[in-house]
Design a protein around this motif. Structure first.
Motif, PDB file in Angstrom:
ATOM      1  N   CYS A   1      -3.720 -11.128   4.132  1.00  0.00           N
ATOM      2  CA  CYS A   1      -4.532 -10.428   3.132  1.00  0.00           C
ATOM      3  C   CYS A   1      -5.862 -11.149   2.889  1.00  0.00           C
TER       4      CYS A   1
ATOM      5  N   THR B   1       0.099  -7.569  -1.526  1.00  0.00           N
ATOM      6  CA  THR B   1      -1.114  -6.775  -1.276  1.00  0.00           C
ATOM      7  C   THR B   1      -1.804  -6.395  -2.580  1.00  0.00           C
TER       8      THR B   1
ATOM      9  N   VAL C   1      -5.561  -5.490  -1.385  1.00  0.00           N
ATOM     10  CA  VAL C   1      -5.662  -5.072   0.016  1.00  0.00           C
ATOM     11  C   VAL C   1      -4.898  -3.775   0.176  1.00  0.00           C
TER      12      VAL C   1
ATOM     13  N   PRO D   1      -2.588  -1.072   1.881  1.00  0.00           N
ATOM     14  CA  PRO D   1      -1.507  -1.161   2.871  1.00  0.00           C
ATOM     15  C   PRO D   1      -1.916  -0.675   4.253  1.00  0.00           C
TER      16      PRO D   1
ATOM     17  N   LEU E   1      -2.651  -3.267   6.932  1.00  0.00           N
ATOM     18  CA  LEU E   1      -1.575  -4.118   7.453  1.00  0.00           C
ATOM     19  C   LEU E   1      -0.677  -3.315   8.387  1.00  0.00           C
TER      20      LEU E   1
ATOM     21  N   TYR F   1       1.730   1.570   5.090  1.00  0.00           N
ATOM     22  CA  TYR F   1       1.699   0.521   6.112  1.00  0.00           C
ATOM     23  C   TYR F   1       1.881   1.134   7.496  1.00  0.00           C
TER      24      TYR F   1
END
Length: 674
Positions: free
Chosen positions: A475, A513, A518, A520, A523, A550
């Motif tokens: 992150c 996160t 950040v 998702p 990532l 994600y």
């Protein structure tokens, strides 16, 4: 002789110590007896006017030898040879006895015109008396008493023979019989002495083991004595009795200079049997295994159940090491045949670990620990067989212990963290993603491999903390990439398959996160195929990760056993083809076919394909022609810490190889695809 050797031909330390102690106890009396004998002899010769200079020299040598023996005893006592080096002490006693015995034997040669049946019969009486006294007094160790008495008795017999009369000849024959009786009775007395010492030591060792067993029984809430030694499920010896017997066996082995072998077995995938068929079925299986072990190990070796699915065999006595290896080989062989239990038939595989006393361990605790280390190595290597302990196992165990001990501090500091390896578009050379890889440079152990870190985290219940640390580093990197206007790059984080059973992965990711603000979508969560073999374990969490935004990728694709229907249901974003299929793909027709099939599967499921382990430009070009889009490997970049990575990204402009579209036909390798 039996008194100096054990049943396998080697000296017994405990018996030797007892023999030394017996000789030392009678040492003063022996010196006084000889001093009295020397003095009586010189006095008798003086009264007869036969005390010439050879006689006085003989007397002076006798006094010197007695003094020398006393000095030798004092030195051996000060240096603690009597207890710690009994063989050296016995050699010293033997030399001293032999020297004095030879001096007595020389008396007929020193006295002028020695007549054993006439004027010097008294001297013969003194010589016979000191010889008999030595045999009677020193019964523990025959060589010392005989080294003293035999030269004297032989000298007396030769003196009688020298008279050359019928009477002296008959007396010499009688004396020979007396010598034979002396030797026979000395050996008999020594055997009796040795037997008594061994019996006393065994009784002491047995008493010690019973005391230890009694203490263990009291710690087990006062169980009845009748139940203390047996495992109720298998009717084998239980752990308490096992420890007592092992301690006793090592004590006896130490006394007799023998070996003790310990084998520990466990059942492969026994937990899966318990989980699928129930604990009652698992208990029935353990009972059947115990019965088969008892059938195979048919000597006096102890078979015990240590708990769970672990069994132990203690092998003692002659050739213990060889017999233990034979037992282990037979056990592993018979368990290849199907085992019947509860009207079921199944094949049960065992792993085994072997350690020896004193070759490997110096006490019972070490013997058990080293056998367990060897068993762990057998399970780690998945040999389905026996592994014998090696010193390297102990070093590895100490390294693992140190890693587990220092891991919490490393996670909370900068010692441990994520390095990142770029993922590159094969057609343009553009960096499209990064994979986070855990790195730890220990201050004393050096580089710690990722598997060691993951195993230590699992053993220390730090799996969530470790993964959270790597996600935190990812992150932080994403925030720096955004600041550098590189928001097109995603960061992938690996998740161990077992983590879904240890904690809530989706809750941890949401927490980290959110803390670093950040999204998702930035990532990518990489999961090996093994994680999706158990839908009950990972299904709900994977769906929540997907719903949260994600990106999901299957790592090491092609090495697991995923069902195609399940892959479709997960709605993955990427498949990462394992490096095993990438290695030397430009020359391997087999790997080309496999990758072509995987690429086709990815396209049919609308999945991106990433290939790992690309190390040559030739392989990269071949992969691009086969339809692979993204690659990762040492050809493009090695894993780097964040500062080095940011510098590399700033300098990275073009691909490090000529893309397939720019290659001439002369350089294009020919592919044989079906």
């Amino acid at each position: 002789m039996y008194s100096r050797q054990s049943r396998n031909g080697q000296a017994m330390p405990i018996v030797l110590q007892a023999q030394v102690a017996d000789i030392a106890d009678g040492f003063t009396g022996s010196l006084l007896l000889n001093l009295g004998g020397f003095s009586a002899t010189i006095l008798m010769l003086h009264l007869r006017d036969e005390a010439n200079w050879p006689v006085f020299l003989w007397y002076a040598v006798g006094l010197f030898l007695l003094s020398l023996r006393k000095v030798a005893l004092d030195m051996a006592t000060r240096r603690r040879w009597l207890r710690h080096e009994p063989q050296r002490s016995l050699r010293i006693f033997w030399l001293g006895s032999l020297s004095v015995g030879l001096l007595w034997a020389a008396l007929p040669l020193v006295v002028h015109d020695f007549t054993p049946l006439g004027a010097h019969a008294g001297l013969m009486l003194i010589m016979g008396g000191v010889a008999a006294g030595a045999v009677v007094r020193q019964i523990g160790y025959t060589p010392v008493s005989l080294a003293f008495s035999l030269p004297i008795l032989i000298s007396m017999m030769l003196s009688l023979i020298a008279l050359a009369t019928l009477e002296s000849f008959l007396l010499s024959v009688c004396l020979g019989f007396i010598i034979g009786v002396f030797v026979h009775r000395s050996l008999w007395a020594e055997r009796l002495f040795v037997t008594s010492q061994i019996t006393r030591f065994e009784a002491t060792a047995l008493a010690d083991s019973l005391t230890q067993a009694n203490s263990d029984i009291l710690r087990q809430n006062g169980r009845l004595e009748a139940l203390a030694n047996r495992d109720l499920l298998t009717n084998l010896a239980n752990r308490v009795y096992f420890h007592g017997r092992m301690t006793s066996a090592i004590g006896r082995a130490q006394a007799l200079n023998e070996k003790v072998a310990l084998i520990i077995f466990d059942v492969v995938r026994f937990q899966a049997i318990n989980d699928t068929l129930g604990h009652s079925s698992g208990d029935a299986l353990l009972h059947a295994i115990a019965r088969r072990l008892s059938d195979v190990v048919d000597d006096d070796s102890l078979i015990a159940r240590l708990g769970g699915d672990e069994f132990a065999i203690i092998v003692t006595g002659e050739n213990a090491a060889t017999r233990a290896r034979i037992h282990a080989a037979r056990v592993l062989e018979v368990f290849r045949a199907q085992l019947t239990w509860r009207q079921r038939q199944t094949t049960v595989a065992l792993n085994g670990g072997l350690a020896l006393y004193p070759d490997h361990a110096s006490n019972a605790e070490e013997l058990l620990a080293y056998s367990d280390m060897a068993l762990y190595e057998a399970k780690r290597q998945e040999r389905r067989g026996l592994v014998e302990f090696e010193p390297a196992f102990s070093q590895a165990a100490e390294r693992s212990r140190r890693i587990e001990q220092d891991l919490p501090e490393a996670i909370g500091s900068d010692a441990l963290g994520a390095w990142f390896q770029p993922q590159t578009d094969l057609n343009t050379g553009r960096v499209t993603g990064l994979e986070a890889l855990v790195r730890w440079q220990h201050p004393t152990l050096g580089f710690i491999s990722p598997p060691e870190i993951v195993n230590a985290a699992r053993a220390s219940d730090l799996s969530e903390a470790l993964t959270a640390r790597i996600v935190t580093d990812a992150c932080r990197l994403i925030r720096r990439l955004d600041a550098a206007d590189r928001s097109d790059i995603t960061v992938a984080v690996n998740l161990s398959p077992r983590e879904f059973a240890l904690y809530s992965v989706d809750a941890m990711l949401a927490r980290v996160t959110s803390l670093h603000d950040v999204s998702p979508e930035r990532l990518e969560i990489e999961i090996t195929e093994e994680a999706i073999l158990d839908p009950d374990l990972a299904d709900q969490q994977l769906k929540r990760l997907r719903a949260a935004g994600y990106r999901l990728a299957i790592d090491d694709f092609g090495m697991g056993h995923s069902s195609l229907a399940y892959l479709i249901g997960l709605k993955l974003d990427r498949l990462k083809i394992d490096r095993e299929f990438v290695r030397d793909v430009a020359r391997s027709e087999r790997n080309q076919k496999l990758i072509t099939a995987m690429v086709g599967l990815g396209r049919s499921l609308s999945l991106d394909i990433v290939v790992e382990g690309v190390e040559t430009a030739e392989d990269a070009a071949a992969l691009a022609r086969l339809g692979c889009q993204t690659a990762q490997g040492f050809l493009f970049a090695r894993p780097m810490p964040v500062p080095a990575l940011l510098d590399w990204l700033e300098d990275h402009v073009a691909p490090v190889y000529v893309p397939p579209a720019r290659q001439s036909r002369k350089r294009e390798p020919r592919l044989n695809l079906v």
